[in-house]
Design a protein around this motif. Structure first.
Motif, PDB file in Angstrom:
ATOM      1  N   LEU A  47      -3.855   4.671  -1.969  1.00  0.00           N
ATOM      2  CA  LEU A  47      -4.902   5.234  -1.102  1.00  0.00           C
ATOM      3  C   LEU A  47      -4.636   6.635  -1.171  1.00  0.00           C
ATOM      4  O   LEU A  47      -3.597   7.378  -0.724  1.00  0.00           O
ATOM      5  CB  LEU A  47      -4.929   4.563   0.158  1.00  0.00           C
ATOM      6  N   LEU A  84      -9.989  -1.732   2.051  1.00  0.00           N
ATOM      7  CA  LEU A  84      -8.858  -2.118   0.944  1.00  0.00           C
ATOM      8  C   LEU A  84      -9.163  -3.023   0.412  1.00  0.00           C
ATOM      9  O   LEU A  84      -8.741  -3.084  -0.848  1.00  0.00           O
ATOM     10  CB  LEU A  84      -7.565  -1.520   1.543  1.00  0.00           C
ATOM     11  N   LEU A 140       0.833  -1.204  -0.040  1.00  0.00           N
ATOM     12  CA  LEU A 140       0.005   0.004   0.137  1.00  0.00           C
ATOM     13  C   LEU A 140       1.043   1.218  -0.134  1.00  0.00           C
ATOM     14  O   LEU A 140       1.730   1.442   0.769  1.00  0.00           O
ATOM     15  CB  LEU A 140      -0.829   0.099   1.152  1.00  0.00           C
TER      16      LEU A 140
END
Length: 335
Positions: free
Chosen positions: A255, A310, A185
């Motif tokens: 993100l 997520l 991520l």
């Protein structure tokens, strides 16, 4: 910051075509451009000082209250530009949403992806005001595809614009690289305060329980780059374009806010993402909803985010770059 970032490929193209750009901006945006182009002269413009209230519902009221300051800033902008024209050999002005950066005797271009400005029930007013500003420029450059397959949707595709409008295709400072993933991520933050800092604090707390490796970029331009480590999270205050290009390519999922420049970057790099729109910013909310409907990326409201969301990314197809070939010779012929 997004407006400054998407100007980077334009500035690079101007240099390639033997122009001598002068950078003009303020705050973090100016610092970003000075770090990217230390060899170019830089001018400080008066700041619009746009910020977002903690309460998203108060956003429109704050804009109304800020209007007198904005109008004064535009007039100060014009004075800086008039002075610059007297001292430098200026063959053209390119303004990315700087309303006062234009001149009646010099070719002036306005860059925007918002031919239609969403503001809820007052959209028709905000759109009319913005189109009136655009009409004062010689050309309007829209960083998007002209056809139905586009990134900006109704924002960048509107009729009745008096100024000559040119669609550039999406602008990004990045190139897709085939690199192995180094982290699951990448958190990529940007945008005005206090919402940027509020989201950073919220995500750092929420991701403490996330089991995968996280690269966290606060999007806070400072004099020196800082790096810290909290368990599985590596935190940078900012990255240069070269570092950020590598970091995004080496990350499996992203993100971020659903800002338009970020969307263009992720489309160029063909990434999978999860978006959290800035509260009260109708543009980002619209773009996040558009991308969800197109099965490209999921999103949620800022207060609702949980790290397990997520996992939803797997059900979405992610971005697929449509590519574009921009004829800079024709584009810069205005100058």
């Amino acid at each position: 910051m997004g407006h400054a970032a998407r100007c980077i490929p334009i500035i690079n193209a101007l240099i390639r075509y033997n122009f001598d750009p002068i950078i003009a901006s303020d705050g973090g945006a100016l610092e970003l451009l000075k770090k990217e182009f230390p060899q170019l002269p830089a001018v400080t413009l008066p700041s619009y000082n746009i910020s977002y209230p903690k309460n998203a519902k108060a956003f429109r009221l704050k804009l109304v209250k800020d209007a007198p300051h904005l109008l004064k800033t535009i007039q100060r902008e014009k004075k800086v530009i008039n002075s610059l024209i007297k001292t430098e050999h200026i063959s053209g002005l390119i303004s990315d949403n700087r309303f006062g950066v234009r001149h009646t005797e010099i070719p002036s271009v306005f860059i925007t992806h918002q031919l239609r400005v969403l503001s809820g029930s007052t959209t028709w007013v905000s759109t009319k005001l913005h189109q009136t500003i655009i009409s004062k420029f010689d050309q309007c450059w829209v960083p998007d595809h002209i056809g139905s397959k586009n990134l900006s949707g109704v924002l960048g595709h509107a009729k009745g614009i008096d100024t000559t409008t040119k669609y550039l295709g999406p602008l990004s400072r990045f190139t897709k690289l085939i690199l192995p993933f180094k982290q699951k991520l990448l958190v990529l933050l940007s945008g005005p305060e206090p919402q940027r800092a509020l989201l950073a604090e919220q995500l750092l707390t929420e991701l403490k329980t996330y089991s995968e490796n996280v690269l966290f970029i606060k999007g806070k331009i400072e004099a020196q780059q800082t790096i810290e480590h909290i368990n599985n999270i590596t935190i940078y205050n900012f990255m240069t374009s070269t570092e950020l290009e590598k970091a995004i390519n080496e990350s499996e999922i992203i993100l971020s806010r659903s800002g338009y420049t970020t969307i263009m970057d992720l489309a160029m790099l063909e990434k999978k993402a999860f978006f959290i729109p800035t509260p009260g910013q109708f543009e980002q909310e619209y773009l996040a909803e558009k991308l969800k409907k197109e099965q490209i990326a999921p999103y949620c409201k800022q207060d609702d985010f949980k790290s397990e969301m997520l996992l939803d990314i797997a059900a979405y197809k992610g971005f697929n770059s449509l590519g574009s070939q921009l004829n800079y010779t024709e584009l810069f012929s205005l100058f």
